[in-house]
Design a protein around this motif. Structure first.
Motif, PDB file in Angstrom:
ATOM      1  N   LYS A   4      -2.333 -13.415  -3.029  1.00 34.78           N
ATOM      2  CA  LYS A   4      -2.857 -12.141  -2.544  1.00 34.78           C
ATOM      3  C   LYS A   4      -3.949 -11.737  -3.327  1.00 34.78           C
ATOM      4  O   LYS A   4      -4.695 -11.221  -2.854  1.00 34.78           O
ATOM      5  N   PHE A   5      -3.605 -11.669  -4.741  1.00 35.05           N
ATOM      6  CA  PHE A   5      -4.612 -11.443  -5.593  1.00 35.05           C
ATOM      7  C   PHE A   5      -6.136 -11.886  -5.113  1.00 35.05           C
ATOM      8  O   PHE A   5      -7.110 -11.175  -5.183  1.00 35.05           O
ATOM      9  N   LEU A   6      -6.109 -13.379  -5.184  1.00 37.98           N
ATOM     10  CA  LEU A   6      -7.283 -14.054  -4.867  1.00 37.98           C
ATOM     11  C   LEU A   6      -7.734 -13.812  -3.705  1.00 37.98           C
ATOM     12  O   LEU A   6      -8.947 -13.888  -3.267  1.00 37.98           O
ATOM     13  N   TYR A   7      -6.915 -13.478  -2.634  1.00 40.27           N
ATOM     14  CA  TYR A   7      -7.437 -13.111  -1.211  1.00 40.27           C
ATOM     15  C   TYR A   7      -7.883 -11.686  -1.021  1.00 40.27           C
ATOM     16  O   TYR A   7      -8.975 -11.603  -0.382  1.00 40.27           O
ATOM     17  N   VAL A   8      -7.304 -10.753  -1.962  1.00 35.78           N
ATOM     18  CA  VAL A   8      -7.799  -9.450  -1.706  1.00 35.78           C
ATOM     19  C   VAL A   8      -8.839  -8.997  -2.537  1.00 35.78           C
ATOM     20  O   VAL A   8      -9.999  -8.452  -2.079  1.00 35.78           O
ATOM     21  N   GLN A   9      -8.766  -9.501  -3.682  1.00 32.91           N
ATOM     22  CA  GLN A   9      -9.508  -8.871  -4.899  1.00 32.91           C
ATOM     23  C   GLN A   9     -10.703 -10.176  -5.409  1.00 32.91           C
ATOM     24  O   GLN A   9     -11.673  -9.922  -5.589  1.00 32.91           O
TER      25      GLN A   9
ATOM     26  N   VAL B 154      -5.221  -7.118 -11.374  1.00 30.21           N
ATOM     27  CA  VAL B 154      -5.169  -6.491 -10.185  1.00 30.21           C
ATOM     28  C   VAL B 154      -5.733  -4.956 -10.327  1.00 30.21           C
ATOM     29  O   VAL B 154      -6.406  -4.482  -9.671  1.00 30.21           O
ATOM     30  N   THR B 155      -5.182  -4.323 -11.654  1.00 30.90           N
ATOM     31  CA  THR B 155      -5.536  -2.962 -11.800  1.00 30.90           C
ATOM     32  C   THR B 155      -7.131  -2.971 -12.102  1.00 30.90           C
ATOM     33  O   THR B 155      -7.695  -1.883 -11.539  1.00 30.90           O
ATOM     34  N   ALA B 156      -7.350  -3.884 -12.873  1.00 29.12           N
ATOM     35  CA  ALA B 156      -9.152  -3.819 -13.264  1.00 29.12           C
ATOM     36  C   ALA B 156      -9.856  -4.042 -11.959  1.00 29.12           C
ATOM     37  O   ALA B 156     -10.934  -3.295 -12.014  1.00 29.12           O
ATOM     38  N   ALA B 157      -9.205  -4.568 -10.944  1.00 27.08           N
ATOM     39  CA  ALA B 157     -10.063  -4.833  -9.704  1.00 27.08           C
ATOM     40  C   ALA B 157      -9.966  -3.499  -8.650  1.00 27.08           C
ATOM     41  O   ALA B 157     -10.409  -3.683  -7.587  1.00 27.08           O
TER      42      ALA B 157
ATOM     43  N   LEU C 265       3.681 -16.578  -7.422  1.00 29.89           N
ATOM     44  CA  LEU C 265       2.772 -17.359  -6.677  1.00 29.89           C
ATOM     45  C   LEU C 265       2.213 -16.636  -5.569  1.00 29.89           C
ATOM     46  O   LEU C 265       0.755 -16.575  -5.438  1.00 29.89           O
ATOM     47  N   ASP C 266       3.150 -16.030  -4.823  1.00 31.82           N
ATOM     48  CA  ASP C 266       2.314 -15.368  -3.657  1.00 31.82           C
ATOM     49  C   ASP C 266       1.639 -14.078  -3.953  1.00 31.82           C
ATOM     50  O   ASP C 266       0.561 -13.844  -3.353  1.00 31.82           O
ATOM     51  N   ASP C 267       1.927 -13.611  -5.172  1.00 34.69           N
ATOM     52  CA  ASP C 267       1.072 -12.433  -5.848  1.00 34.69           C
ATOM     53  C   ASP C 267      -0.077 -13.058  -6.188  1.00 34.69           C
ATOM     54  O   ASP C 267      -1.173 -12.309  -6.071  1.00 34.69           O
TER      55      ASP C 267
ATOM     56  N   ARG D 149     -13.902 -13.417  -2.687  1.00 27.51           N
ATOM     57  CA  ARG D 149     -13.012 -12.696  -1.697  1.00 27.51           C
ATOM     58  C   ARG D 149     -12.367 -13.967  -0.935  1.00 27.51           C
ATOM     59  O   ARG D 149     -13.012 -14.932  -0.739  1.00 27.51           O
ATOM     60  N   LEU D 150     -11.055 -13.693  -0.324  1.00 27.58           N
ATOM     61  CA  LEU D 150     -10.497 -14.649   0.217  1.00 27.58           C
ATOM     62  C   LEU D 150     -10.417 -14.435   1.613  1.00 27.58           C
ATOM     63  O   LEU D 150     -10.293 -13.206   2.292  1.00 27.58           O
ATOM     64  N   GLY D 151     -10.440 -15.419   2.593  1.00 25.03           N
ATOM     65  CA  GLY D 151     -10.435 -15.498   4.022  1.00 25.03           C
ATOM     66  C   GLY D 151      -8.931 -16.095   4.255  1.00 25.03           C
ATOM     67  O   GLY D 151      -7.830 -15.994   3.534  1.00 25.03           O
TER      68      GLY D 151
END
Length: 386
Positions: free
Chosen positions: A346-351, A227-230, A341-343, A6-8
């Protein structure tokens, strides 16, 4: 089993200042090492460096005069890590540079403890970058796609197959310890000891003035599937015709000019114009000292010892232009549709990313941790530095 990472969150500004001024902002090191010292495992720092053609430009007036962007970045990383010996784990990833124009990444320095030996090895690699900034095995072509770079960052952390099976990886520069199979499959640097440890991704971009190249549907489809798998829902990605892209912060250029009196010219001249032409010429001592421009004033002094004959020395002024990108507080809600890039961030941050944790055999010594079946999370921070 698989455990998600998870990302902080940490601001990119603090890290940008740390890279630029490690001595002045040394307290920001606590972002990495923790203010209380309570963590048992060391935090991970992964520098992701855009080594596309623009990194060899010197438009930002780095010192000494003529220093390129990539050189300043390599030097900043080296300096910033000087006070972190034994406190963190550090790695470095870059674009591959061999063969046709590929957008995949390779591990230049696998994430490992920044002990004295590993720090010396990393410094040697950073010095190699600094001294060979235009070498074909260091600099890739212009027009990179950042989406693929970040996809391989995910693949590395997760221990997955590298994009294009690592095609284009410079074998003489890649770190073999970052791979299970050279150079087609990464070896995840994350272990059971990292389950509660922060991982920081420091992205340093060198895009063209028009920005990075537009990402394509292949990269978008790969990200959307993850993203969907997560259990999440992707925002509008590059090549997608529906949805709203992530908003991109807007910045404005703050330019400040400083003029410094540098005293009398070292040499003697027939007139003021001749003096200005000399001190403002490429390679002059004044420009090499880091000044954007230099000029001779009408104020002059005729040496009493006849050293200059019928010529004079003139007072010299140097001008420094300081440029700083300042956030406006507004956001662009359309351009994000072209870049992922931002997406990925976000994926690494959230999922987060998933990495394999091997179970210890039942006869494992008591000192070895046996992972539970519950989901354990590792925090990771994306820190963009441009």
């Amino acid at each position: 089993m698989f455990s998600p990472m998870r990302l902080g969150h940490v601001t990119g500004f603090a890290i940008a200042m740390l890279l630029a001024h490690p001595a002045i902002f040394a307290e920001d090191i606590d972002i990495f090492v923790g203010g209380t010292g309570a963590q048992t495992a060391k935090p991970n720092i992964l520098f992701v460096l855009d080594n596309s053609a623009n990194w060899s430009r010197n438009d930002q007036h780095w010192l000494p005069k003529g220093t390129s962007q990539g050189q300043a970045e390599a030097r900043a990383i080296r300096n910033a890590l000087g006070g972190l010996t034994g406190k963190v784990n550090v790695g470095l990833m870059m674009y591959v540079t061999q063969g046709s124009q590929n957008d995949n990444a390779y591990v230049r320095h696998a994430i490992k403890e920044l002990n004295t030996t590993n720090q010396s090895a990393l410094n040697t690699k950073l010095d190699r970058i600094y001294n060979n900034i235009n070498a074909p095995d260091e600099k890739r072509q212009s027009g990179p796609k950042y989406g693929y770079l970040m996809h391989d960052v995910y693949n590395y952390l997760a221990g997955r197959t590298s994009l294009d099976s690592g095609t284009g990886t410079p074998s003489g520069l890649a770190d073999a310890s970052g791979y299970q199979t050279s150079y087609s499959r990464f070896s995840s640097p994350l272990t059971t000891a990292d389950l509660c440890t922060d991982t920081y991704l420091v992205f340093i971009g060198n895009p063209q003035s028009s920005g990075p190249s537009t990402d394509d549907s292949s990269n978008s489809n790969a990200l959307s599937a993850l993203v969907t798998a997560a259990g999440g829902t992707a925002d509008r990605l590059a090549g997608s015709g529906s949805g709203t892209p992530l908003p991109i912060p807007k910045f404005t250029l703050n330019r400040q000019t400083e003029v410094e009196s540098l005293g009398l010219s070292k040499d003697c001249y027939n007139n003021q114009n001749s003096c200005t032409s000399a001190v403002n010429a490429a390679g002059s001592d004044c420009l090499n000292a880091g000044y954007s421009s230099c000029v001779c004033l009408s104020t002059k002094e005729s040496p009493r010892d006849n050293e200059c004959g019928n010529q004079d020395r003139y007072m010299v002024e140097g001008t420094i232009i300081n440029e700083t990108m300042v956030p406006t507080g507004d956001f662009d809600t359309s351009k994000g549709r072209d870049w992922n890039l931002d997406d990925w961030s976000k994926f690494l941050y959230v999922q987060g990313c998933r990495f394999r944790v091997q179970r210890c055999p039942i006869h494992a010594p008591a000192s070895l941790p046996i992972p539970s079946t519950s989901s354990t999370r590792n925090r990771t921070t994306i820190i963009p530095v441009s």
